[in-house]
Design a protein around this motif. Structure first.
Motif, short mmCIF file in Angstrom:
data_model
loop_
_atom_site.label_atom_id
_atom_site.label_comp_id
_atom_site.label_asym_id
_atom_site.label_seq_id
_atom_site.Cartn_x
_atom_site.Cartn_y
_atom_site.Cartn_z
N GLU A 1 0.51 -27.05 -17.04
CA GLU A 1 1.46 -25.99 -16.73
C GLU A 1 0.84 -24.62 -17.01
N GLU A 2 0.07 -24.54 -18.08
CA GLU A 2 -0.59 -23.27 -18.41
C GLU A 2 -1.55 -22.86 -17.31
N LEU A 3 -2.35 -23.81 -16.81
CA LEU A 3 -3.27 -23.51 -15.73
C LEU A 3 -2.53 -23.05 -14.49
N LEU A 4 -1.45 -23.74 -14.15
CA LEU A 4 -0.70 -23.39 -12.95
C LEU A 4 -0.09 -21.99 -13.06
N LEU A 5 0.47 -21.68 -14.21
CA LEU A 5 1.08 -20.35 -14.38
C LEU A 5 0.02 -19.25 -14.29
N LEU A 6 -1.15 -19.49 -14.83
CA LEU A 6 -2.23 -18.51 -14.72
C LEU A 6 -2.67 -18.33 -13.28
N ALA A 7 -2.62 -19.41 -12.50
CA ALA A 7 -3.15 -19.38 -11.14
C ALA A 7 -2.19 -18.84 -10.11
N ARG B 1 -1.92 -14.12 -23.89
CA ARG B 1 -2.23 -13.55 -25.20
C ARG B 1 -3.26 -14.41 -25.93
N ARG B 2 -3.05 -15.74 -25.91
CA ARG B 2 -4.00 -16.63 -26.57
C ARG B 2 -5.39 -16.53 -25.97
N LEU B 3 -5.46 -16.47 -24.65
CA LEU B 3 -6.77 -16.36 -24.00
C LEU B 3 -7.41 -15.02 -24.30
N ALA B 4 -6.62 -13.95 -24.28
CA ALA B 4 -7.15 -12.61 -24.57
C ALA B 4 -7.73 -12.56 -25.98
N LEU C 1 -8.38 -25.02 -23.00
CA LEU C 1 -7.87 -24.21 -21.90
C LEU C 1 -8.93 -23.24 -21.41
N ALA C 2 -9.63 -22.57 -22.34
CA ALA C 2 -10.68 -21.63 -21.95
C ALA C 2 -11.78 -22.33 -21.18
N THR C 3 -12.11 -23.55 -21.59
CA THR C 3 -13.16 -24.31 -20.90
C THR C 3 -12.74 -24.65 -19.48
N LEU C 4 -11.49 -25.07 -19.29
CA LEU C 4 -11.01 -25.38 -17.94
C LEU C 4 -10.99 -24.12 -17.08
N VAL C 5 -10.60 -22.99 -17.66
CA VAL C 5 -10.62 -21.72 -16.92
C VAL C 5 -12.04 -21.39 -16.48
N ALA C 6 -13.01 -21.63 -17.36
CA ALA C 6 -14.41 -21.37 -17.02
C ALA C 6 -14.90 -22.30 -15.92
N VAL C 7 -14.59 -23.60 -16.05
CA VAL C 7 -15.03 -24.58 -15.06
C VAL C 7 -14.46 -24.25 -13.69
N LEU C 8 -13.21 -23.81 -13.65
CA LEU C 8 -12.54 -23.51 -12.39
C LEU C 8 -12.82 -22.10 -11.90
N ARG C 9 -13.56 -21.32 -12.68
CA ARG C 9 -13.91 -19.93 -12.33
C ARG C 9 -12.64 -19.12 -12.03
N GLU D 1 -11.54 -16.40 -13.58
CA GLU D 1 -11.54 -15.04 -14.11
C GLU D 1 -10.64 -14.09 -13.30
N PRO D 2 -10.64 -14.17 -11.96
CA PRO D 2 -9.74 -13.29 -11.20
C PRO D 2 -8.27 -13.51 -11.55
N ALA D 3 -7.88 -14.74 -11.91
CA ALA D 3 -6.50 -15.02 -12.30
C ALA D 3 -6.14 -14.33 -13.61
N LEU D 4 -7.16 -13.94 -14.37
CA LEU D 4 -6.92 -13.22 -15.61
C LEU D 4 -6.83 -11.72 -15.37
N GLY D 5 -6.92 -11.32 -14.09
CA GLY D 5 -6.84 -9.90 -13.77
C GLY D 5 -8.14 -9.17 -14.01
N LEU D 6 -9.26 -9.89 -14.01
CA LEU D 6 -10.55 -9.30 -14.32
C LEU D 6 -11.45 -9.31 -13.09
N ALA D 7 -12.27 -8.28 -12.96
CA ALA D 7 -13.21 -8.18 -11.86
C ALA D 7 -14.45 -7.44 -12.34
N GLY D 8 -15.51 -7.51 -11.54
CA GLY D 8 -16.71 -6.77 -11.87
C GLY D 8 -17.31 -7.18 -13.20
N GLU D 9 -17.76 -6.17 -13.97
CA GLU D 9 -18.41 -6.43 -15.25
C GLU D 9 -17.46 -7.08 -16.25
#
Length: 225
Positions: free
Chosen positions: A8-14, A136-139, A155-163, A165-173
């Motif tokens: 559920e956490e992954l889905l909500l982030l995505a 908040r936990r990921l931040a 959770l952080a590992t799954l986020v990394a494996v699935l790439r 980062e854009p779902a976290l609102g991050l881009a570029g550097e």
């Protein structure tokens, strides 16, 4: 088990909070959610990885319906590899999880019609507090030099494996920095093969499951030969 499952956490982030649409490829998210359910069972001490397969070590229900259905399915089947299980479990999982989140008032189901007959569902957020806690936990994990807890590390590992980062609102550097930190968390937890499981910040049994599932997702997405 916690009130919000890893899948559920992954889905909500995505999913975009306002449009209610997925912001990443469906196949990637579906594989990730399937892996997340299996990680959830490992965290609960119900399954383990041994001899190339996932096996049930404790058949007692966890109290989480989707996880318990998967647990019963694994217990009743012949041994299968992590790669096989993520493929077997991903079909229909997204709709089931979205239905549960709708039922709990976390997201809303908006049924729209296109071209007069094609039904399209969107799932904008209804209770922003749930996702806010996940972010908040990921931040904190991304900005803190200390190793996060097992669950957040997984959770952080799954986020990394699935790439994701854009779902976290991050881009570029910022996205590149986040990816380096996510990979460092995975490595420090023993999930990426860079650290001995005896020296990892998580239980070796959890490290083995997450590492195997990460490799399974990479293989399914063509990232690793």
């Amino acid at each position: 088990m916690t009130g919000v499952a890893l899948a559920e956490e992954l889905l909500l982030l995505a999913y975009d909070d306002e449009t209610g649409k997925a912001t990443m490829p469906r196949i990637s998210l579906d594989l990730g959610m399937a892996a997340a359910v299996l990680v959830e069972l490992a965290l609960a001490g119900r399954i383990a990885y041994a001899d190339g397969s996932l096996a049930v070590i404790d058949p007692a229900p966890t109290g989480e319906p989707i996880a318990d259905e998967v647990l019963a399915r694994i217990a009743a089947d012949t041994p299968h590899s992590p790669s096989s299980w993520v493929q077997r479990l991903r079909h229909g999982l997204r709709d089931r999880i979205l239905g549960d989140l709708c039922g709990r008032g976390v997201v809303r189901d908006i049924d729209e019609t296109e071209l007069g007959f094609i039904h399209v569902h969107r799932y904008p957020v209804a209770d922003a507090s749930v996702e806010a806690d996940i972010r908040r936990r990921l931040a904190e994990a991304l900005t803190d030099d200390q190793a996060p807890d097992e669950r957040t590390a997984a959770l952080a590992t799954l986020v990394a494996v699935l790439r994701m980062e854009p779902a976290l609102g991050l881009a570029g550097e910022d996205a590149r920095d986040a990816r380096r930190r996510l990979e460092a968390i995975a490595g420090g937890a023993g999930f990426s093969g860079n650290v001995s499981l005896d020296d990892s910040v998580v239980r070796p049994s959890i490290g083995l499951v997450v590492a195997a599932l990460g490799q399974a997702i990479d293989a399914a997405l063509g990232k690793r030969a």
